[in-house]
Scaffold this active site. Structure first.
Site, PDB file in Angstrom:
ATOM      1  N   CYS A 184       9.665 -22.820  -1.801  1.00  0.00           N
ATOM      2  CA  CYS A 184       8.739 -23.169  -0.721  1.00  0.00           C
ATOM      3  C   CYS A 184       9.555 -23.321   0.564  1.00  0.00           C
ATOM      4  O   CYS A 184      10.663 -22.807   0.655  1.00  0.00           O
ATOM      5  CB  CYS A 184       7.933 -24.421  -1.051  1.00  0.00           C
ATOM      6  SG  CYS A 184       8.894 -25.947  -1.049  1.00  0.00           S
ATOM      7  N   ARG A 185       9.027 -24.051   1.530  1.00  0.00           N
ATOM      8  CA  ARG A 185       9.725 -24.201   2.805  1.00  0.00           C
ATOM      9  C   ARG A 185      10.978 -25.067   2.661  1.00  0.00           C
ATOM     10  O   ARG A 185      12.042 -24.717   3.143  1.00  0.00           O
ATOM     11  CB  ARG A 185       8.782 -24.803   3.848  1.00  0.00           C
ATOM     12  CG  ARG A 185       9.411 -24.997   5.205  1.00  0.00           C
ATOM     13  CD  ARG A 185       8.386 -25.515   6.217  1.00  0.00           C
ATOM     14  NE  ARG A 185       9.048 -25.874   7.454  1.00  0.00           N
ATOM     15  CZ  ARG A 185       9.566 -27.072   7.711  1.00  0.00           C
ATOM     16  NH1 ARG A 185       9.505 -28.034   6.818  1.00  0.00           N
ATOM     17  NH2 ARG A 185      10.151 -27.311   8.860  1.00  0.00           N
TER      18      ARG A 185
END
Length: 98
Positions: free
Chosen positions: A63-64
């Protein structure tokens, strides 16, 4: 929970290792760039789309920053999947992107 750093994932890809990478960011985030080999399944759709995944394979979840991927890992692991969280997420990614 198993973990790899972004650099470790990048090194595995550079060595030609075949990896199954799932990016759980939202579609608009992925448009800014994703790891070439990654499949996008937003976190909110993981449960609905887990039938697309193979329990005999190992998946690296991205993810980020590592938070959403950690939640996705916990969920998938509880459903019998073999998963690894990429800690640091795309904020730490320095490799090629598409």
């Amino acid at each position: 929970m198993k973990q790899l750093t972004a650099k470790e994932v990048e090194n595995l890809l550079c060595q030609g290792t075949q990896l199954n990478i799932i990016d759980v960011r939202e579609v608009d985030e992925v448009k800014e760039g994703k790891i070439n080999a990654a499949m996008n399944i937003p976190l909110g759709l993981i449960e609905a789309r887990m039938s697309e995944l193979d329990k005999s394979k190992e998946y690296i979840i991205v993810c980020r920053s590592g938070g959403r991927s950690g939640r996705a890992c916990q969920f998938l692991k509880s459903r019998g999947f073999n998963v690894i969280n990429m800690v640091g997420g795309m904020l730490d990614w320095e490799g090629e992107m598409e």
